[in-house]
Design an enzyme around this catalytic site. Structure first.
Site, PDB file in Angstrom:
ATOM      1  N   ASN A  12     -11.856 -29.254  18.957  1.00 50.45           N
ATOM      2  CA  ASN A  12     -12.287 -30.610  19.250  1.00 50.45           C
ATOM      3  C   ASN A  12     -12.603 -30.584  20.745  1.00 50.45           C
ATOM      4  O   ASN A  12     -11.741 -30.240  21.546  1.00 50.45           O
ATOM      5  CB  ASN A  12     -11.095 -31.535  18.925  1.00 50.45           C
ATOM      6  CG  ASN A  12     -11.081 -32.835  19.701  1.00 50.45           C
ATOM      7  OD1 ASN A  12     -12.106 -33.315  20.155  1.00 50.45           O
ATOM      8  ND2 ASN A  12      -9.892 -33.407  19.852  1.00 50.45           N
ATOM      9  N   LYS A  14     -13.130 -33.034  22.629  1.00 50.84           N
ATOM     10  CA  LYS A  14     -12.685 -34.292  23.263  1.00 50.84           C
ATOM     11  C   LYS A  14     -13.853 -34.955  23.999  1.00 50.84           C
ATOM     12  O   LYS A  14     -14.986 -34.899  23.531  1.00 50.84           O
ATOM     13  CB  LYS A  14     -11.494 -34.022  24.187  1.00 50.84           C
ATOM     14  CG  LYS A  14     -10.364 -33.301  23.446  1.00 50.84           C
ATOM     15  CD  LYS A  14      -9.061 -33.308  24.168  1.00 50.84           C
ATOM     16  CE  LYS A  14      -8.041 -32.536  23.345  1.00 50.84           C
ATOM     17  NZ  LYS A  14      -6.719 -32.543  23.919  1.00 50.84           N
ATOM     18  N   GLU A 102      -4.427 -38.392  20.838  1.00 49.38           N
ATOM     19  CA  GLU A 102      -4.978 -39.304  21.850  1.00 49.38           C
ATOM     20  C   GLU A 102      -5.449 -40.617  21.224  1.00 49.38           C
ATOM     21  O   GLU A 102      -5.389 -41.670  21.860  1.00 49.38           O
ATOM     22  CB  GLU A 102      -6.101 -38.591  22.624  1.00 49.38           C
ATOM     23  CG  GLU A 102      -5.514 -37.536  23.557  1.00 49.38           C
ATOM     24  CD  GLU A 102      -6.351 -36.270  23.695  1.00 49.38           C
ATOM     25  OE1 GLU A 102      -7.563 -36.310  23.444  1.00 49.38           O
ATOM     26  OE2 GLU A 102      -5.763 -35.229  24.059  1.00 49.38           O
ATOM     27  N   GLY A 178      -2.478 -30.377  25.539  1.00 47.19           N
ATOM     28  CA  GLY A 178      -3.110 -30.685  26.820  1.00 47.19           C
ATOM     29  C   GLY A 178      -2.522 -29.967  28.022  1.00 47.19           C
ATOM     30  O   GLY A 178      -1.617 -29.131  27.887  1.00 47.19           O
TER      31      GLY A 178
HETATM   32  P1  PGA Z   1      -5.061 -28.117  23.690  1.00 41.80           P
HETATM   33  O1  PGA Z   1      -5.533 -29.367  22.810  1.00 41.80           O
HETATM   34  O2  PGA Z   1      -5.297 -26.867  22.885  1.00 41.80           O
HETATM   35  O3  PGA Z   1      -5.906 -28.184  24.906  1.00 41.80           O
HETATM   36  O4  PGA Z   1      -3.602 -28.314  23.986  1.00 41.80           O
HETATM   37  C1  PGA Z   1      -5.217 -29.430  21.464  1.00 41.80           C
HETATM   38  C2  PGA Z   1      -5.689 -30.725  20.863  1.00 41.80           C
HETATM   39  O5  PGA Z   1      -5.633 -31.772  21.518  1.00 41.80           O
HETATM   40  O6  PGA Z   1      -6.110 -30.749  19.693  1.00 41.80           O
END
Ligand code: PGA
Length: 262
Positions: A12, A14, A102, A178
């Protein structure tokens, strides 16, 4: 250890990539992974809404499944700022991500809202990637299993058994996601994926539950990807930051496929 013929690996992006950035990422990723058999890999990318139409024209449905990061539970109406399943279908989108951490924690979505979205997406023949995961506070209080079970029970309420094949679950502990996330230990991941599988069996029965891949996410990276994919009930990976550069994403995909082939 993945029980499916295909390894599910996706990202994803984001609110990070523009249209041009998404196109170049997809074209690069497609070229890097062109030799990998899609009989063994289901590769998916979930970019922002505005990129979906152009993204679909960059890569074929056979090589990359495209998904949306969110969706409204109505086809049309007085829902300013929302995107409907009809609008997603128009762009050739096949998958919709529902309930990312989120969405739940920054935008206040509830399990009831996720359920309405899940039911609506299934009605429109979209595949659903339902994200679940407990917060650090819920973990500290020993509530993780209850939280995961509730998110599944409410989120998948009234989903008929014959739609189980259209579901994908992503387990992402909120505290692992994150820049400030701490990756979950292999032991913890194995235990929680077991809890999720058991709840899916309770909801759908053994046969149908076996058709639902459970992916792991939250700080998945080059160091822990293979270790995670070896675990029971981990059928794939859902990756954020470590996948946003095509070359690195390709490295992770190959390492996981190599392990699966052994
Ligand atoms: P990250 O994000 O791999 O950067 O921790 C995972 C996610 O939010 O799906």
């Amino acid at each position: 250890m993945p029980q499916f013929k295909k390894l599910y690996i996706g990202t994803n992006t984001k609110m990070y990539k523009t249209i041009a950035e998404t196109e170049s990422f997809l074209i690069h990723l497609d070229a890097l992974t062109a030799d990998l058999s899609r009989e063994e890999l289901l590769l998916f990318v979930i970019p922002s809404f505005t990129t979906l139409d152009r993204a679909r024209k960059c890569v074929s449905k056979q090589s990359v499944m495209l998904g949306a990061q969110n969706m409204c539970w109505e086809e049309r109406g007085q829902y300013t700022g929302e995107i409907s399943p009809l609008m997603l279908k128009e762009t050739g989108t096949e998958l919709v991500e529902i309930g990312h951490s989120e969405r739940r924690h920054v935008f206040g979505e509830t399990d009831e809202m996720e359920n309405k979205k899940v039911l609506c997406a299934l009605e429109y023949d979209l595949r659903v990637l339902l994200c679940i995961g407990e917060t650090a506070e819920q973990k500290r209080l020993g509530l993780s299993d209850e939280v995961l079970r509730t998110q599944l029970k409410v989120g998948l309420y009234m989903v008929p058994n014959d739609k189980a094949e259209s579901l994908i679950i992503a387990y992402e502990p909120v505290w692992a996601i994150g820049v400030s996330g701490v990756p979950a230990s292999a032991e913890y991941v194995a235990e929680k994926h077991g809890v999720i599988r058991a709840e899916l069996m309770e909801l759908f029965g053994e046969e149908a539950a076996k058709k639902i891949p459970i992916l792991h996410g939250g700080s998945v990276n080059n160091e822990n990807a293979v270790e995670l994919i070896k675990l029971p009930d981990v059928d794939g990976l859902f990756i954020g930051r470590s996948a946003w550069e095509a070359e690195n994403f390709n490295k992770i995909i190959r390492a996981c496929l190599e392990f699966k082939g052994t």
